[in-house]
Structures are given as structure tokens and as C-alpha cells.
Write an enzyme that holds these catalytic residues in place. Structure first.
Site, PDB file in Angstrom:
ATOM      1  N   SER A   1       0.829  -1.205   0.000  1.00 18.08           N
ATOM      2  CA  SER A   1       0.000   0.000   0.000  1.00 18.08           C
ATOM      3  C   SER A   1       0.859   1.249   0.000  1.00 18.08           C
ATOM      4  CB  SER A   1      -0.897  -0.009   1.250  1.00 18.08           C
ATOM      5  OG  SER A   1      -1.495   1.242   1.456  1.00 18.08           O
TER       6      SER A   1
ATOM      7  N   TYR B   1      -2.170  -0.191  10.107  1.00 18.33           N
ATOM      8  CA  TYR B   1      -2.384  -0.757   8.779  1.00 18.33           C
ATOM      9  C   TYR B   1      -1.111  -0.615   7.950  1.00 18.33           C
ATOM     10  CZ  TYR B   1      -3.924  -1.127   3.941  1.00 18.33           C
ATOM     11  OH  TYR B   1      -4.040  -1.474   2.614  1.00 18.33           O
TER      12      TYR B   1
END
Length: 341
Positions: A133, A158
Site C-alpha cells: 500500500s 495498517y
């Protein structure tokens, strides 16, 4: 792509947004796809089920409902199927949700990814492509973000879990010569998108004449990347098995490559848009004005993202090209049709 070359391709997270589109593209290309998903209730399961119905129309698709964090099940799955290619997209998504449910990220994104790595090792998988990501860039402010930059300061759990995935993949690539490629996605959007993402939330709220939450007072910039561009880049990367970089030097280590068969790629539009421009594009397609609730930057968010995709373009011949105006128009057309609005 030669569909017979790869055998059955395992796609985890196949009922998810990116996983659905990736699986459908592979099936349209004539590949055999085994899709795995746990159908968790992070967002409306009916949307996931409807994606699966479309995939189920392809005779070469097989669906397995399971959780990548289930070690025993995943071990047997790899032993039985021995996939040559794996696209691992299953994960607990969402930066803001990680503030409320941190353990879900460790279970899925770290323990689950270890099960994928172990399965690939035991099955002698020829290429593992996994989702990372843009959030791994964290506190970095040098733009555009490059795979050659160090990413040591995540600002959400995350992001930390995705950075951990990259490190774990490199370790397996080094120890077992497992070819691994990580893809850093930049704010993916489009038809069949996630309901927790800005485009979905904004479109729904504007049509219902509800105010939208605009963080950082609209001064956010995001490298919004259309789903078709993401899938095209991913398929090209899947075909390109990484090899050790003979020029890699431990004195000046390049994070993007290695002496091991390991690579990282940014996959973004490389044309960041300010959030207010993004909202204006939605308003134009809908023919309605948004009522905006301006708020400060949320914890875990970063003010801007921008992808350097020169490495992707040089090694695959592809760079994303769909504008946000075109992409939003396609999304709204799908949204209205799907929800009958």
C-alpha cells in the site's frame, strides 16, 4: 498472457474490490482461477456475494470460502492445489479502522500472510504477487514517492502491517529463493468499489442530500488510481517473475530490489488530485452540489500521496492513464445501475 502456462492461479480476497476485478480479468483471458475469501462483514457482504455471482458465471472459476489466517486449512489448500502463481490480496483493509480494531490487522495481514508465504514455499510457487500500500510511505514528504526511498516511519498500524508484509516476503525470497513481488497500491477506485472509500461515501451522501466529511479541510491530495489501470499493471507484473538484481549493493541498499528474487512496484496514477477537485468531479457527474462538513486531518492519515511509476513503466511498458473525471463517470454509472438510482 498464455492461460495454459500458469495452471490454476490462486487469488485471495477474490470477493473484494481489487480481487474481484483481478479474478475477472484473468478469467476473461482464459485462465483457471481459484478464488478464496472469508466474506468478513467489514462492509456489506451482499456486495461481495454479488461480485462472486459474476465470477461464478465463468466455468474456469472455483470459489473457496476460507480465512487466510486458518493455518491448517491453508496448508492443506496449498498441498492439494500446488498453485504456480498466487495473487494475494486478502487483508484487513482501512487505515481508520485499524485505530479501532488493531488485532484484526495482525491476524489477517501478518499471520495470514505468513500462511501464504509458507504455502508458496511448500508448493514451490513460481511467483507470489502480493498487495502492499502507498500507506507504507507514512511520514515521508519527499514526492513523488519512489520504491527506492526508505519507508521506516508508518503512521498507522495498517501501514505497519503492510511494511511487515514486504519484509516477510523479502526474508522468504532470500531464504528459499521464492520469487515475490509487492505492489504498492495508491487509492484505488472504480465500479464495484468498497463502500468505506471516499468515492462511494461521497456519491451516496450527495444523492441522499446528506453532508460529506471533508478531512484536512479539503487540503488532502490523493493519487486516485482507476481499477482497470490497477488490474492491467498487476497482470503485467504477474507475468514478470523477479530475478536477483546483480547490481544490488549492501553498502547502499536499494529497497526496491535485492540479491534475492524480489521486487517492489508503485501502482498509482502519478497525477494526484486535491480532494476538493475530486468532489467537484463527482458533483459534475451527479448534477448536484455536495454539502461539506470540513474537519481536521484524522489520525493515521497523510496529507498527500503521489506515485513515481517510472520503474513500473520501464520494466512492464505500462503506466496508468485513466483520468479521475473519466473514472468517476464510470463509477457513478455503475453505482446508479447497481442501486437503481
Amino acid at each position: 498472457m498464455n492461460p495454459n502456462e500458469f495452471g490454476t492461479i490462486l487469488v485471495t480476497g477474490a470477493a473484494g474490490f481489487i480481487g474481484f476485478h483481478a479474478a475477472r480479468r484473468l478469467l476473461e483471458d482464459g485462465c483457471r482461477v481459484m478464488g478464496l475469501d472469508n466474506l468478513n462483514p467489514y462492509y456489506d457482504v451482499r456486495l461481495k456475494e454479488d461480485r462472486l455471482k459474476l465470477l461464478g458465471g465463468f466455468p474456469r472459476f472455483e470459489f473457496i470460502r476460507a480465512d487466510v489466517a486458518d493455518r491448517n486449512f491453508m496448508t492443506k489448500l496449498f498441498e492439494d492445489s500446488m498453485p504456480k502463481r498466487v495473487i494475494h490480496l486478502a487483508a484487513q483493509a482501512g487505515v481508520r479502522y485499524s485505530l479501532e480494531n488493531p488485532r484484526a490487522y495482525v491476524d489477517s495481514n501478518i499471520s495470514g500472510f505468513l500462511n501464504i508465504l509458507e504455502g508458496c514455499r511448500l508448493a514451490n510457487t513460481e511467483h507470489l504477487v502480493f498487495a502492499s500500500s502507498s500507506s507504507v510511505y507514512g511520514a515521508n514528504t519527499r514526492m513523488p514517492f519512489s520504491e527506492h526511498h526508505a519507508v521506516d516511519h508508518p503512521v498507522s498500524l495498517y501501514a505497519a502491517s503492510k511494511k511487515a508484509d514486504e519484509l516477510m516476503a523479502h526474508a522468504y525470497s532470500h531464504l528459499y529463493r521464492l520469487p515475490c513481488t509487492g505492489i504498492r497500491f495508491f487509492t484505488v477506485y472504480g465500479p464495484w468499489g468498497r463502500p468505506d472509500m471516499a468515492l462511494f461515501l461521497f456519491t451516496k451522501a450527495i444523492l441522499e442530500d446528506r453532508p460529506i466529511d471533508v478531512y484536512n479541510y479539503g487540503r488532502m491530495q490523493r493519487d486516485f488510481t482507476y481499477i482497470d489501470d490497477v488490474v492491467e499493471g498487476m497482470i503485467r507484473i504477474l507475468e514478470r517473475i523477479p530475478r536477483p538484481n546483480p547490481e544490488w549493493n549492501g553498502d547502499t541498499p536499494d529497497p526496491a530490489s535485492s540479491r534475492a528474487p524480489y521486487r517492489l512496484y508503485n501502482l498509482g496514477n502519478s497525477a494526484p488530485a486535491e480532494l476538493l477537485r475530486f468532489i467537484e468531479a463527482i458533483e459534475k457527474v451527479l448534477g448536484r452540489k455536495a454539502r461539506k462538513n470540513h474537519l481536521p486531518l484524522q489520525a493515521g492519515d497523510v496529507p498527500a500521496t503521489c506515485a513515481d511509476v517510472s520503474l513500473l513503466e520501464r520494466e512492464t511498458g505500462f503506466r496508468p492513464r485513466v483520468s479521475i473525471e473519466e473514472g468517476i463517470s464510470r463509477f457513478v454509472e455503475w453505482f446508479r445501475e447497481y442501486y437503481g438510482l
